[in-house]
Motif scaffolding. Structure first.
Motif, PDB file in Angstrom:
ATOM      1  N   LEU A 156     -14.631  -2.300   9.469  1.00 34.55           N
ATOM      2  CA  LEU A 156     -13.555  -2.322   8.480  1.00 34.55           C
ATOM      3  C   LEU A 156     -13.262  -3.733   8.008  1.00 34.55           C
ATOM      4  O   LEU A 156     -13.046  -3.974   6.820  1.00 34.55           O
ATOM      5  CB  LEU A 156     -12.295  -1.680   9.052  1.00 34.55           C
ATOM      6  N   GLU A 157     -13.272  -4.706   8.919  1.00 35.78           N
ATOM      7  CA  GLU A 157     -13.056  -6.101   8.523  1.00 35.78           C
ATOM      8  C   GLU A 157     -14.134  -6.566   7.549  1.00 35.78           C
ATOM      9  O   GLU A 157     -13.851  -7.298   6.603  1.00 35.78           O
ATOM     10  CB  GLU A 157     -13.044  -7.013   9.747  1.00 35.78           C
ATOM     11  N   ALA A 158     -15.365  -6.131   7.763  1.00 34.82           N
ATOM     12  CA  ALA A 158     -16.448  -6.523   6.868  1.00 34.82           C
ATOM     13  C   ALA A 158     -16.242  -5.947   5.468  1.00 34.82           C
ATOM     14  O   ALA A 158     -16.609  -6.567   4.474  1.00 34.82           O
ATOM     15  CB  ALA A 158     -17.791  -6.058   7.434  1.00 34.82           C
ATOM     16  N   SER A 159     -15.620  -4.772   5.370  1.00 39.87           N
ATOM     17  CA  SER A 159     -15.454  -4.148   4.066  1.00 39.87           C
ATOM     18  C   SER A 159     -14.187  -4.585   3.342  1.00 39.87           C
ATOM     19  O   SER A 159     -14.152  -4.577   2.120  1.00 39.87           O
ATOM     20  CB  SER A 159     -15.460  -2.622   4.202  1.00 39.87           C
ATOM     21  N   THR A 160     -13.130  -4.985   4.067  1.00 43.16           N
ATOM     22  CA  THR A 160     -11.867  -5.326   3.401  1.00 43.16           C
ATOM     23  C   THR A 160     -11.559  -6.808   3.426  1.00 43.16           C
ATOM     24  O   THR A 160     -10.645  -7.247   2.740  1.00 43.16           O
ATOM     25  CB  THR A 160     -10.674  -4.590   4.049  1.00 43.16           C
ATOM     26  N   GLY A 161     -12.276  -7.583   4.200  1.00 46.71           N
ATOM     27  CA  GLY A 161     -11.987  -9.007   4.296  1.00 46.71           C
ATOM     28  C   GLY A 161     -10.614  -9.235   4.900  1.00 46.71           C
ATOM     29  O   GLY A 161     -10.239  -8.592   5.869  1.00 46.71           O
ATOM     30  N   ASN A 162      -9.839 -10.113   4.296  1.00 46.46           N
ATOM     31  CA  ASN A 162      -8.522 -10.441   4.823  1.00 46.46           C
ATOM     32  C   ASN A 162      -7.424  -9.889   3.913  1.00 46.46           C
ATOM     33  O   ASN A 162      -6.363 -10.470   3.788  1.00 46.46           O
ATOM     34  CB  ASN A 162      -8.389 -11.967   4.952  1.00 46.46           C
ATOM     35  N   LYS A 163      -7.697  -8.743   3.252  1.00 48.64           N
ATOM     36  CA  LYS A 163      -6.751  -8.153   2.320  1.00 48.64           C
ATOM     37  C   LYS A 163      -6.173  -6.869   2.885  1.00 48.64           C
ATOM     38  O   LYS A 163      -6.762  -6.234   3.758  1.00 48.64           O
ATOM     39  CB  LYS A 163      -7.445  -7.837   0.994  1.00 48.64           C
ATOM     40  N   MET A 164      -5.030  -6.484   2.347  1.00 44.32           N
ATOM     41  CA  MET A 164      -4.444  -5.195   2.698  1.00 44.32           C
ATOM     42  C   MET A 164      -5.361  -4.097   2.163  1.00 44.32           C
ATOM     43  O   MET A 164      -6.052  -4.272   1.155  1.00 44.32           O
ATOM     44  CB  MET A 164      -3.053  -5.048   2.082  1.00 44.32           C
ATOM     45  N   MET A 165      -5.380  -2.970   2.829  1.00 39.66           N
ATOM     46  CA  MET A 165      -6.207  -1.849   2.412  1.00 39.66           C
ATOM     47  C   MET A 165      -5.612  -1.205   1.168  1.00 39.66           C
ATOM     48  O   MET A 165      -4.402  -1.129   1.012  1.00 39.66           O
ATOM     49  CB  MET A 165      -6.285  -0.811   3.528  1.00 39.66           C
ATOM     50  N   GLY A 166      -6.491  -0.703   0.300  1.00 36.12           N
ATOM     51  CA  GLY A 166      -6.040   0.022  -0.884  1.00 36.12           C
ATOM     52  C   GLY A 166      -5.617   1.437  -0.522  1.00 36.12           C
ATOM     53  O   GLY A 166      -5.831   1.912   0.602  1.00 36.12           O
ATOM     54  N   ALA A 167      -5.031   2.125  -1.482  1.00 36.08           N
ATOM     55  CA  ALA A 167      -4.535   3.490  -1.259  1.00 36.08           C
ATOM     56  C   ALA A 167      -5.644   4.438  -0.817  1.00 36.08           C
ATOM     57  O   ALA A 167      -5.437   5.281   0.055  1.00 36.08           O
ATOM     58  CB  ALA A 167      -3.860   4.007  -2.523  1.00 36.08           C
ATOM     59  N   GLU A 168      -6.827   4.297  -1.397  1.00 33.44           N
ATOM     60  CA  GLU A 168      -7.933   5.185  -1.043  1.00 33.44           C
ATOM     61  C   GLU A 168      -8.360   4.973   0.413  1.00 33.44           C
ATOM     62  O   GLU A 168      -8.558   5.940   1.158  1.00 33.44           O
ATOM     63  CB  GLU A 168      -9.111   4.951  -1.982  1.00 33.44           C
ATOM     64  N   ASP A 169      -8.498   3.715   0.828  1.00 32.20           N
ATOM     65  CA  ASP A 169      -8.877   3.426   2.212  1.00 32.20           C
ATOM     66  C   ASP A 169      -7.814   3.902   3.191  1.00 32.20           C
ATOM     67  O   ASP A 169      -8.134   4.429   4.256  1.00 32.20           O
ATOM     68  CB  ASP A 169      -9.125   1.928   2.406  1.00 32.20           C
ATOM     69  N   ARG A 170      -6.538   3.706   2.842  1.00 30.42           N
ATOM     70  CA  ARG A 170      -5.454   4.213   3.704  1.00 30.42           C
ATOM     71  C   ARG A 170      -5.532   5.733   3.804  1.00 30.42           C
ATOM     72  O   ARG A 170      -5.379   6.300   4.882  1.00 30.42           O
ATOM     73  CB  ARG A 170      -4.090   3.786   3.163  1.00 30.42           C
ATOM     74  N   GLY A 171      -5.791   6.387   2.686  1.00 27.03           N
ATOM     75  CA  GLY A 171      -5.912   7.851   2.687  1.00 27.03           C
ATOM     76  C   GLY A 171      -7.035   8.333   3.584  1.00 27.03           C
ATOM     77  O   GLY A 171      -6.868   9.299   4.341  1.00 27.03           O
ATOM     78  N   PHE A 172      -8.190   7.661   3.524  1.00 31.60           N
ATOM     79  CA  PHE A 172      -9.313   8.033   4.393  1.00 31.60           C
ATOM     80  C   PHE A 172      -8.942   7.852   5.868  1.00 31.60           C
ATOM     81  O   PHE A 172      -9.269   8.695   6.705  1.00 31.60           O
ATOM     82  CB  PHE A 172     -10.551   7.203   4.072  1.00 31.60           C
ATOM     83  N   ALA A 173      -8.277   6.751   6.189  1.00 29.97           N
ATOM     84  CA  ALA A 173      -7.886   6.492   7.579  1.00 29.97           C
ATOM     85  C   ALA A 173      -6.914   7.565   8.066  1.00 29.97           C
ATOM     86  O   ALA A 173      -7.033   8.062   9.191  1.00 29.97           O
ATOM     87  CB  ALA A 173      -7.266   5.108   7.710  1.00 29.97           C
ATOM     88  N   ILE A 174      -5.959   7.934   7.229  1.00 27.02           N
ATOM     89  CA  ILE A 174      -4.968   8.954   7.612  1.00 27.02           C
ATOM     90  C   ILE A 174      -5.644  10.301   7.799  1.00 27.02           C
ATOM     91  O   ILE A 174      -5.360  11.022   8.769  1.00 27.02           O
ATOM     92  CB  ILE A 174      -3.841   9.014   6.576  1.00 27.02           C
ATOM     93  N   GLU A 175      -6.553  10.662   6.912  1.00 27.80           N
ATOM     94  CA  GLU A 175      -7.287  11.929   7.046  1.00 27.80           C
ATOM     95  C   GLU A 175      -8.095  11.960   8.339  1.00 27.80           C
ATOM     96  O   GLU A 175      -8.131  12.967   9.036  1.00 27.80           O
ATOM     97  CB  GLU A 175      -8.218  12.136   5.856  1.00 27.80           C
TER      98      GLU A 175
END
Length: 77
Positions: free
Chosen positions: A10-29
């Motif tokens: 996940l760090e490799a894909s998002t860097g040092n930024k907050m996750m977007g709505a889509e990524d948060r949605g996937f994590a919650i699912e």
């Protein structure tokens, strides 16, 4: 996959930024599916609603990424 492996990916894909709505949605699912499958096996796991609230209100990227990788029953916390 262990928590530290999920976190590294996940760090490799998002860097040092907050996750977007889509990524948060996937994590919650993913958490909801794992929570449903675990049933009574992890009675101390937080509810899906509490997880959703935590990941959506995280104040820094590190905390948010850690929450995004966490599943009920993770052994390496």
């Amino acid at each position: 996959m262990m928590l530290n492996q999920r976190l590294t990916r996940l760090e490799a894909s998002t860097g040092n930024k907050m996750m977007g709505a889509e990524d948060r949605g996937f994590a919650i699912e993913r958490y909801a599916a794992a929570h449903h499958q675990c049933g009574c096996a992890s009675p101390s796991a937080i509810s899906v609603a509490a997880y959703r609230h935590a990941i959506e209100t995280a104040q820094n990227p590190v905390s948010q990424r850690l929450l995004a990788c966490w599943l009920p029953g993770d052994e390496d916390l």
